[in-house]
Motif scaffolding. Sequence first.
Motif, mmCIF file in Angstrom:
data_model
loop_
_atom_site.group_PDB
_atom_site.id
_atom_site.type_symbol
_atom_site.label_atom_id
_atom_site.label_comp_id
_atom_site.label_asym_id
_atom_site.label_seq_id
_atom_site.Cartn_x
_atom_site.Cartn_y
_atom_site.Cartn_z
ATOM 1 N N HIS A 66 52.650 -8.208 -0.352
ATOM 2 C CA HIS A 66 51.827 -9.206 0.329
ATOM 3 C C HIS A 66 52.623 -9.949 1.389
ATOM 4 N N GLU A 67 53.870 -10.274 1.102
ATOM 5 C CA GLU A 67 54.692 -11.007 2.069
ATOM 6 C C GLU A 67 54.919 -10.190 3.333
ATOM 7 N N ASN A 100 43.540 -14.507 15.923
ATOM 8 C CA ASN A 100 44.045 -14.633 14.560
ATOM 9 C C ASN A 100 43.012 -14.147 13.543
ATOM 10 N N TRP A 101 41.734 -14.382 13.812
ATOM 11 C CA TRP A 101 40.694 -13.848 12.937
ATOM 12 C C TRP A 101 40.732 -12.323 12.897
ATOM 13 N N VAL A 102 40.895 -11.707 14.049
ATOM 14 C CA VAL A 102 40.963 -10.241 14.098
ATOM 15 C C VAL A 102 42.147 -9.730 13.283
ATOM 16 N N VAL A 103 43.309 -10.365 13.467
ATOM 17 C CA VAL A 103 44.523 -9.940 12.762
ATOM 18 C C VAL A 103 44.363 -10.120 11.253
ATOM 19 N N CYS A 104 43.883 -11.282 10.830
ATOM 20 C CA CYS A 104 43.813 -11.581 9.393
ATOM 21 C C CYS A 104 42.775 -10.717 8.678
ATOM 22 N N LEU A 105 41.636 -10.501 9.286
ATOM 23 C CA LEU A 105 40.646 -9.633 8.654
ATOM 24 C C LEU A 105 41.160 -8.196 8.577
ATOM 25 N N GLY A 106 41.865 -7.761 9.613
ATOM 26 C CA GLY A 106 42.454 -6.428 9.575
ATOM 27 C C GLY A 106 43.496 -6.293 8.484
ATOM 28 N N LEU A 107 44.317 -7.344 8.291
ATOM 29 C CA LEU A 107 45.334 -7.316 7.241
ATOM 30 C C LEU A 107 44.706 -7.322 5.853
ATOM 31 N N VAL A 109 41.815 -5.983 4.992
ATOM 32 C CA VAL A 109 41.323 -4.631 4.739
ATOM 33 C C VAL A 109 42.494 -3.680 4.467
ATOM 34 N N LEU A 110 43.547 -3.807 5.253
ATOM 35 C CA LEU A 110 44.694 -2.912 5.097
ATOM 36 C C LEU A 110 45.357 -3.098 3.743
ATOM 37 N N GLN A 111 45.554 -4.335 3.297
ATOM 38 C CA GLN A 111 46.206 -4.563 2.002
ATOM 39 C C GLN A 111 45.356 -4.027 0.863
ATOM 40 N N MET A 112 44.043 -4.205 0.949
ATOM 41 C CA MET A 112 43.174 -3.668 -0.099
ATOM 42 C C MET A 112 43.220 -2.145 -0.125
ATOM 43 N N ALA A 113 43.324 -1.539 1.048
ATOM 44 C CA ALA A 113 43.370 -0.080 1.108
ATOM 45 C C ALA A 113 44.691 0.464 0.577
ATOM 46 N N MET A 132 44.783 -6.628 -4.390
ATOM 47 C CA MET A 132 43.468 -6.874 -3.805
ATOM 48 C C MET A 132 43.113 -8.356 -3.859
ATOM 49 N N ALA A 133 43.496 -9.019 -4.947
ATOM 50 C CA ALA A 133 43.207 -10.448 -5.063
ATOM 51 C C ALA A 133 43.953 -11.250 -3.995
ATOM 52 N N LEU A 134 45.239 -10.950 -3.792
ATOM 53 C CA LEU A 134 46.007 -11.693 -2.796
ATOM 54 C C LEU A 134 45.529 -11.407 -1.377
#
Length: 463
Positions: A66-67, A100-107, A109-113, A132-134
């Motif tokens: 996550h970090e 920043n919204w684009v970056v954070c929403l992309g991150l 989705v990427l972390q969950m994947a 997925m929770a984080l």
Amino acid sequence: MGVITRLKTRLTGGGDGGNGRLIRNLAWMGMSQGVHRIARLGATLVAARMIAPESFGIAAIVLTAHEIMHAISNAAVVPALVQAGREGYERLCRDAYWFNWVVCLGLMVLQMALAPLLAYLYDAPDLTLPLMALALIFPMLPPAAINAARILRSNRLHITARIEMGQSIGEAVGVMLLAAMGAGFWALILPKLIVTPIWTLAYRWCESWRIDERPSTLWSRPLMSFARPMMGVEVVSVLRQQMDYLLVGALFAMDVLGVYFFAFNAGLGISLGLLRAYSTAIFPQLCGDMTSRERLARMHHGMRLFALVAVPAIIAQSLLAPWYVPILFGEAWVERGALPILILICLSALPRILLDSCGQLLRAQGMPGADLKLQIFMTLMLGAGMFAGVPFGINGVAAGILVGISLAALPGYLWTRRLILAQDGLMTHTSTQPPDTPDSPDTPHAASTASLSPDRDVQEARP
């Protein structure tokens, strides 16, 4: 003049405004880190006795992954905002907000994947759900990220410190309660998710800025020119800080990683807190209108002031470890081999003082590309040391970290010094004062980005 009077005069700079601001910033951030360490110590005393090493190992992989992702979001907009001048600043804030919204929403989705993939690679199915929770933290960041950046830009570090103190207490209480309830590794992870809305609401309360219209563009040149190299700097920096967890987790059992994770954070926790307070306080002092040589001299002065406190504290922590570790955390951690790891990792904080100072100096000079090169060099040296120590077990990995970071310190400093001095006569780096700066007209407005994030210390053990 007595010793106390001389020390007070030295710390306050004899009434010099710049030194006075540095001391005030250090005092606020030092107070924040003091509360943070006390809260963490209380949580650690509970978690160390109620959470198994395997659970510490699971938490280490989850928090590390996550970090690494979070480093991208933290560098996407903050550096550009704290470095920008008055002209076009409000427009830049609007563009940064939507970007920043684009970056954070992309991150998110990427972390969950990536969560199931990491669970497969480490043969640990328990990794999936925590990751997925984080990932749900990322959508909570954009509503307050610009507000936090504007607060640091205006040098209002007392606000940053107060928010951090509240967040630290909330997380520590959450860890203790969940650990006492037998939540296992979730006790080290869930509090992080729970307190993030507090971070968001606090910054929105303390800074009145709100988005008022759509962006002119998501890819504005002033934003991207600083964001691209800074995202690289942050990712490389986080990889350097976290790759030992990934390496130990891949090569050893999860319980071994748990012992290493506990020892690393118990050994470097206080030292990292001191370094974080120092970086947050020194960076604004390096961003004023001055020559490169003056900026270098100011870095040396700040580093000497910090060393008066940090070096004795780090050495004392290392020497006293055989006494306080079994008393505070339990004899079981000593029997599992945590003590030598803790001492070696604690000593590795000493050369980090010099390297962290160099990184802050390059950022203040407006040279994020050079900072990226420095981070890559440090990462390569650290990686070489760790890989050389692998045949000797986790103690060898810890020794490799100490040797690698120590060998990187002097060459990194000399290279940085040469670059900075070469700027004299070629350019004059200036920072434009924002209109809302509360200090004197020459107050530098930039600040270290380390405190802008609710994940500011993910690399530390959550207890």
